[in-house]
Design a protein around this motif. Structure first.
Motif, PDB file in Angstrom:
ATOM      1  N   ALA A 319     -19.485 -15.262 -70.561  1.00  0.00           N
ATOM      2  CA  ALA A 319     -19.319 -14.826 -71.951  1.00  0.00           C
ATOM      3  C   ALA A 319     -18.039 -14.019 -72.125  1.00  0.00           C
ATOM      4  O   ALA A 319     -17.334 -14.151 -73.138  1.00  0.00           O
ATOM      5  CB  ALA A 319     -20.534 -13.995 -72.376  1.00  0.00           C
ATOM      6  N   ALA A 320     -17.729 -13.169 -71.148  1.00  0.00           N
ATOM      7  CA  ALA A 320     -16.501 -12.372 -71.224  1.00  0.00           C
ATOM      8  C   ALA A 320     -15.259 -13.261 -71.230  1.00  0.00           C
ATOM      9  O   ALA A 320     -14.287 -13.001 -71.960  1.00  0.00           O
ATOM     10  CB  ALA A 320     -16.443 -11.394 -70.049  1.00  0.00           C
ATOM     11  N   GLU A 321     -15.283 -14.330 -70.422  1.00  0.00           N
ATOM     12  CA  GLU A 321     -14.143 -15.246 -70.391  1.00  0.00           C
ATOM     13  C   GLU A 321     -14.018 -16.003 -71.709  1.00  0.00           C
ATOM     14  O   GLU A 321     -12.909 -16.200 -72.223  1.00  0.00           O
ATOM     15  CB  GLU A 321     -14.311 -16.218 -69.224  1.00  0.00           C
ATOM     16  CG  GLU A 321     -13.176 -17.204 -69.049  1.00  0.00           C
ATOM     17  CD  GLU A 321     -11.844 -16.548 -68.711  1.00  0.00           C
ATOM     18  OE1 GLU A 321     -10.802 -17.200 -68.889  1.00  0.00           O
ATOM     19  OE2 GLU A 321     -11.843 -15.373 -68.265  1.00  0.00           O
ATOM     20  N   LEU A 322     -15.148 -16.423 -72.279  1.00  0.00           N
ATOM     21  CA  LEU A 322     -15.104 -17.078 -73.581  1.00  0.00           C
ATOM     22  C   LEU A 322     -14.564 -16.125 -74.642  1.00  0.00           C
ATOM     23  O   LEU A 322     -13.769 -16.526 -75.515  1.00  0.00           O
ATOM     24  CB  LEU A 322     -16.508 -17.558 -73.979  1.00  0.00           C
ATOM     25  CG  LEU A 322     -17.095 -18.741 -73.211  1.00  0.00           C
ATOM     26  CD1 LEU A 322     -18.480 -19.070 -73.747  1.00  0.00           C
ATOM     27  CD2 LEU A 322     -16.192 -19.965 -73.298  1.00  0.00           C
ATOM     28  N   TRP A 323     -14.981 -14.884 -74.587  1.00  0.00           N
ATOM     29  CA  TRP A 323     -14.522 -13.867 -75.539  1.00  0.00           C
ATOM     30  C   TRP A 323     -13.006 -13.684 -75.430  1.00  0.00           C
ATOM     31  O   TRP A 323     -12.303 -13.576 -76.439  1.00  0.00           O
ATOM     32  CB  TRP A 323     -15.244 -12.553 -75.265  1.00  0.00           C
ATOM     33  CG  TRP A 323     -14.911 -11.439 -76.222  1.00  0.00           C
ATOM     34  CD1 TRP A 323     -13.855 -10.586 -76.151  1.00  0.00           C
ATOM     35  CD2 TRP A 323     -15.644 -11.077 -77.385  1.00  0.00           C
ATOM     36  NE1 TRP A 323     -13.881  -9.699 -77.192  1.00  0.00           N
ATOM     37  CE2 TRP A 323     -14.978  -9.977 -77.967  1.00  0.00           C
ATOM     38  CE3 TRP A 323     -16.805 -11.560 -77.991  1.00  0.00           C
ATOM     39  CZ2 TRP A 323     -15.429  -9.357 -79.133  1.00  0.00           C
ATOM     40  CZ3 TRP A 323     -17.262 -10.946 -79.151  1.00  0.00           C
ATOM     41  CH2 TRP A 323     -16.572  -9.855 -79.703  1.00  0.00           C
ATOM     42  N   ARG A 324     -12.525 -13.655 -74.197  1.00  0.00           N
ATOM     43  CA  ARG A 324     -11.088 -13.444 -73.985  1.00  0.00           C
ATOM     44  C   ARG A 324     -10.270 -14.603 -74.544  1.00  0.00           C
ATOM     45  O   ARG A 324      -9.162 -14.397 -75.067  1.00  0.00           O
ATOM     46  CB  ARG A 324     -10.809 -13.289 -72.493  1.00  0.00           C
ATOM     47  CG  ARG A 324      -9.379 -12.897 -72.150  1.00  0.00           C
ATOM     48  CD  ARG A 324      -9.184 -12.802 -70.649  1.00  0.00           C
ATOM     49  NE  ARG A 324      -9.321 -14.090 -69.994  1.00  0.00           N
ATOM     50  CZ  ARG A 324      -8.330 -14.991 -69.926  1.00  0.00           C
ATOM     51  NH1 ARG A 324      -7.158 -14.744 -70.491  1.00  0.00           N
ATOM     52  NH2 ARG A 324      -8.517 -16.132 -69.299  1.00  0.00           N
ATOM     53  N   ALA A 326     -11.311 -16.648 -76.985  1.00  0.00           N
ATOM     54  CA  ALA A 326     -11.690 -16.997 -78.354  1.00  0.00           C
ATOM     55  C   ALA A 326     -10.508 -16.812 -79.314  1.00  0.00           C
ATOM     56  O   ALA A 326      -9.865 -15.759 -79.318  1.00  0.00           O
ATOM     57  CB  ALA A 326     -12.865 -16.147 -78.806  1.00  0.00           C
ATOM     58  N   ARG A 329     -12.395 -14.458 -84.974  1.00  0.00           N
ATOM     59  CA  ARG A 329     -13.654 -13.724 -85.096  1.00  0.00           C
ATOM     60  C   ARG A 329     -14.857 -14.644 -85.197  1.00  0.00           C
ATOM     61  O   ARG A 329     -15.945 -14.312 -84.740  1.00  0.00           O
ATOM     62  CB  ARG A 329     -13.593 -12.813 -86.317  1.00  0.00           C
ATOM     63  CG  ARG A 329     -12.588 -11.667 -86.188  1.00  0.00           C
ATOM     64  CD  ARG A 329     -12.623 -10.789 -87.421  1.00  0.00           C
ATOM     65  NE  ARG A 329     -11.698  -9.666 -87.295  1.00  0.00           N
ATOM     66  CZ  ARG A 329     -11.500  -8.759 -88.249  1.00  0.00           C
ATOM     67  NH1 ARG A 329     -12.162  -8.866 -89.416  1.00  0.00           N
ATOM     68  NH2 ARG A 329     -10.646  -7.772 -88.061  1.00  0.00           N
ATOM     69  N   ARG A 332     -16.007 -15.582 -81.810  1.00  0.00           N
ATOM     70  CA  ARG A 332     -16.606 -14.426 -81.133  1.00  0.00           C
ATOM     71  C   ARG A 332     -17.983 -14.102 -81.708  1.00  0.00           C
ATOM     72  O   ARG A 332     -18.872 -13.648 -80.984  1.00  0.00           O
ATOM     73  CB  ARG A 332     -15.675 -13.228 -81.243  1.00  0.00           C
ATOM     74  CG  ARG A 332     -14.416 -13.386 -80.397  1.00  0.00           C
ATOM     75  CD  ARG A 332     -13.548 -12.160 -80.382  1.00  0.00           C
ATOM     76  NE  ARG A 332     -12.469 -12.304 -79.413  1.00  0.00           N
ATOM     77  CZ  ARG A 332     -11.554 -11.381 -79.165  1.00  0.00           C
ATOM     78  NH1 ARG A 332     -11.579 -10.231 -79.831  1.00  0.00           N
ATOM     79  NH2 ARG A 332     -10.614 -11.597 -78.260  1.00  0.00           N
ATOM     80  N   ILE A 335     -20.308 -16.304 -79.988  1.00  0.00           N
ATOM     81  CA  ILE A 335     -20.566 -15.836 -78.622  1.00  0.00           C
ATOM     82  C   ILE A 335     -21.627 -14.744 -78.630  1.00  0.00           C
ATOM     83  O   ILE A 335     -22.567 -14.753 -77.811  1.00  0.00           O
ATOM     84  CB  ILE A 335     -19.260 -15.317 -77.979  1.00  0.00           C
ATOM     85  CG1 ILE A 335     -18.276 -16.467 -77.800  1.00  0.00           C
ATOM     86  CG2 ILE A 335     -19.556 -14.646 -76.632  1.00  0.00           C
ATOM     87  CD1 ILE A 335     -16.904 -16.020 -77.339  1.00  0.00           C
ATOM     88  N   VAL A 336     -21.509 -13.803 -79.576  1.00  0.00           N
ATOM     89  CA  VAL A 336     -22.506 -12.738 -79.690  1.00  0.00           C
ATOM     90  C   VAL A 336     -23.874 -13.320 -80.017  1.00  0.00           C
ATOM     91  O   VAL A 336     -24.903 -12.919 -79.456  1.00  0.00           O
ATOM     92  CB  VAL A 336     -22.077 -11.718 -80.764  1.00  0.00           C
ATOM     93  CG1 VAL A 336     -23.193 -10.713 -81.027  1.00  0.00           C
ATOM     94  CG2 VAL A 336     -20.804 -10.996 -80.332  1.00  0.00           C
TER      95      VAL A 336
END
Length: 651
Positions: A319-324, A326, A329, A332, A335-336
């Protein structure tokens, strides 16, 4: 002592036939699927038992539904159907790729796996001692009789085994992956149930576990020889797994589930992009995980919940890699939302898979500082600490902080999850929190001590491997020739195995062996009791039912002598007729309901093994005591104080 151990190892040659039957079963059912999927080398070897267990579990369930008698045929049919599906999917997708590690290190892989397997086979063999030894523990009554029940009824479905301990027809789920496999081994090898169980236990400990540990470490850390050696060394050095699950309980199905867990985690890591997934797509790994999870679920749900817990750091890293990456918004927010859905699903699964409240009452065993220190020193399961492994974990943490890599943080996170669960179950006094976190494992610290071993292997291996690689770099800068560096590596490996394994393993072997010791006052079955059971078929005809107090081991007449018993386990849902017999059989002449119950249930014999119970408790059955002075029975056979009576009061 050395002579007796040598003789014991020679005796264990009697397990070769059932062991080969098990290996053949795994290879025949799982290896073709692994090869068709495209797995090669270590990937194929480590995933073969997992895929085979999935096939066995699925086929056992389906066979029970359709009324197909359990044998090798249902798994073969299911394996062929799955194989056809794999061929179709790979053909439609155009996928022709294979998954394997670099071939240049294959001899290191197989050599280390062989050495680790030998060390663990010797350890497990030392604990068991004899081909037909039995674990003198409470849960073994159920496990052995469940295998016999499966062989007799031909039904080993997870919804059928529960009927063995219930006189009602309501099905209750019980994981039967281990039992259905053991039943196949008995059928294929012609061995006794005891020999099949012991062979299966050694194969799980010495083959499935080290292969999975090496695979997981290579996926998460790297493919160098140092990683391979380090994983093998750590896998044999912490007896809380696999020995503790042979000693405590006995928890054979959970041992199988945990042995399969590292391979499942390796697939999960590749699916989430944490490990080296090669040239194949995430969808490939997703399908492979779908094929693997049924095996671990049907082996034991505790293993599945363990997968959920130890894969959490992988999910967060993904999830952190996807967030980075993204771009905005909106992504993201998705993702949340997905993380929230993941959390809700996890909580729901924990509630569904949690055992009944009445079985989750295990108390804490120490305070928080002591539990934390035991986790750091790797003093889990047994009194002796594997402190070199603990030191390797600390060194691994240092390397994680230095490298600052995503994989390193995942490895540290897996260790942290395992350590936290172990500390919580051992010491947290806030019961609501403790039950929320560890209730899925019955709030039982030995189960989480074993899970902690799976969690610490990659981090300890990282600490050893990175340090060894740093030394190798220093030697190269010092212009030490290649053969010199190789010699240093071999010497370090030769010294590391006994140095690490000798810290905790010998004491654990000795303690665990007490659970299999057969003597005059063994907790479950004594020498006299076992001797009488082995000649029971000379007196008790097929079809007759044998009464007896299950707490004293009499119910093992079912597994060992293949004679039906009134109460196959201690934890039985009783019935009125059973209660009448247990309360009044000795006075059958004056209680007419006794003979009515005897006739309905077919009870013709009674085993009296005295008052000693497997847990040292006292659960007397008045109607089955003092039979030597009762006219309701006559003595048929005896061995020491163990007696077999025939019921004669009912004509």
């Amino acid at each position: 002592m050395a002579t007796s151990k040598g003789c014991a190892y020679m005796e264990l040659i009697g397990l070769v036939c059932p062991a080969l039957a098990l290996v053949g079963c795994y290879a025949g059912l799982g290896l073709p699927l692994a090869m068709l999927i495209g797995l090669r080398g270590l990937w194929a070897a480590a995933l073969t038992p997992l895929l085979a267990t999935s096939v066995i579990g699925i086929s056992a369930t389906v066979a029970g539904w359709v009324g197909f008698r359990w044998s090798l045929l249902p798994p073969v049919i299911v394996a062929l159907i799955i194989a056809a599906g794999i061929v179709v999917v790979r053909g439609l997708s155009g996928s022709r790729g294979t998954v394997c590690f670099p071939a240049r290190h294959r001899w290191w892989t197989w050599g280390v796996a062989a050495v680790a397997g030998i060390v663990l086979a010797v350890a497990a063999g030392s604990v068991i001692g004899r081909p037909e030894a039995l674990s003198q523990t409470f849960d073994n009554i159920f496990h052995l009789n469940a295998i016999r029940y499966a062989l007799d009824t031909g039904d080993v479905s997870p919804l059928a085994i529960g009927r063995m301990t219930s006189f009602e027809a309501t099905p209750q789920f019980y994981p039967t992956g281990w039992h259905s496999t053991a039943a196949l081994v008995v059928q294929l090898s012609g061995s006794s149930i005891l020999a099949a169980v012991n062979a299966q236990t050694i194969i799980i400990a010495a083959v499935i576990w080290p292969l999975g540990a090496i695979l997981l470490s290579r996926v998460l850390i790297g493919t160098t020889p140092a990683v391979i050696v380090a994983a093998g060394v750590v896998a044999v050095s912490v007896p809380a797994f696999p020995l503790l699950m042979m000693d405590y309980g006995v928890l054979y199905p959970y041992q199988l589930a945990l042995a399969l867990l590292p391979a499942t985690l390796a697939v999960t890591a590749c699916l989430l992009g944490i490990g080296d997934r090669g040239s194949v797509t995430p969808g490939y790994w997703g399908l492979l995980l779908v094929g693997a999870l049924p095996g671990i679920v049907i082996a034991h749900p505790g293993g599945f919940v363990g997968w959920m817990a130890l894969s959490l750091p992988m999910v967060l890293a993904f999830a952190a890699e996807l967030w980075r990456r993204a771009p905005g918004r909106g992504i993201r927010a998705w993702i949340v939302a997905m993380l929230l859905a993941y959390a809700i699903l996890g909580i729901l699964l924990l509630r569904v898979l949690r055992p009944p409240l009445s079985t989750r009452g295990w108390p804490t065993v120490t305070d928080l500082p002591t539990a934390a220190m035991r986790a750091l020193m790797v003093q889990v399961g047994y009194p002796s600490a594997a402190w070199l492994v603990g030191l390797s974990v600390l060194i691994g943490l240092a390397w994680v902080l230095r490298e600052q890599s995503s994989r390193g943080f995942v490895v540290a996170g897996i260790w942290l999850v395992g350590a936290t669960l172990f500390v919580v179950v051992s010491a947290v006094i806030w019961q609501t929190l403790r039950d929320a976190l560890t209730g899925s494992w019955y709030n039982n610290w030995p189960r989480l001590a074993s899970l902690f071993v799976i969690a610490l292997v990659p981090l300890a291996a990282l600490g050893i491997a990175r340090t060894a690689e740093a030394v190798h770099t220093i030697l190269r800068r010092m212009a030490v020739p290649a053969y010199g560096r190789f010699a240093v590596g071999v010497l370090a490996t030769v010294l590391a195995v006994p140095a690490f394994a000798s810290q905790a393993l010998p004491d654990a072997e000795q303690q665990a062996a007490e659970s299999f010791a057969l003597g005059a006052d063994s907790p479950l079955l004594s020498v006299d009791e076992l001797t009488l059971l082995k000649r029971l078929d000379k007196h008790v005809p097929t079809g007759a039912v044998v009464a007896g107090n299950p707490y004293t081991g009499t119910s093992l007449a079912f597994a060992i002598a293949n004679r039906r018993v009134l109460m196959p386990h201690v934890l039985m849902e009783s019935a009125p007729d059973v209660d009448v017999i247990n309360e009044n059989l000795d006075d059958a002449a004056r209680v007419p309901q006794v003979c009515e119950a005897v006739d309905r249930l077919g009870v013709g014999y009674v085993l009296d093994f005295g008052e000693r119970e497997v847990h040292g408790g006292s659960h007397p059955l008045p109607g089955l005591q003092g039979l030597s002075g009762s006219t309701a029975v006559r003595l048929v056979d005896s061995e020491g104080y163990a007696r077999l009576y025939e019921v004669v009061a009912c004509g």
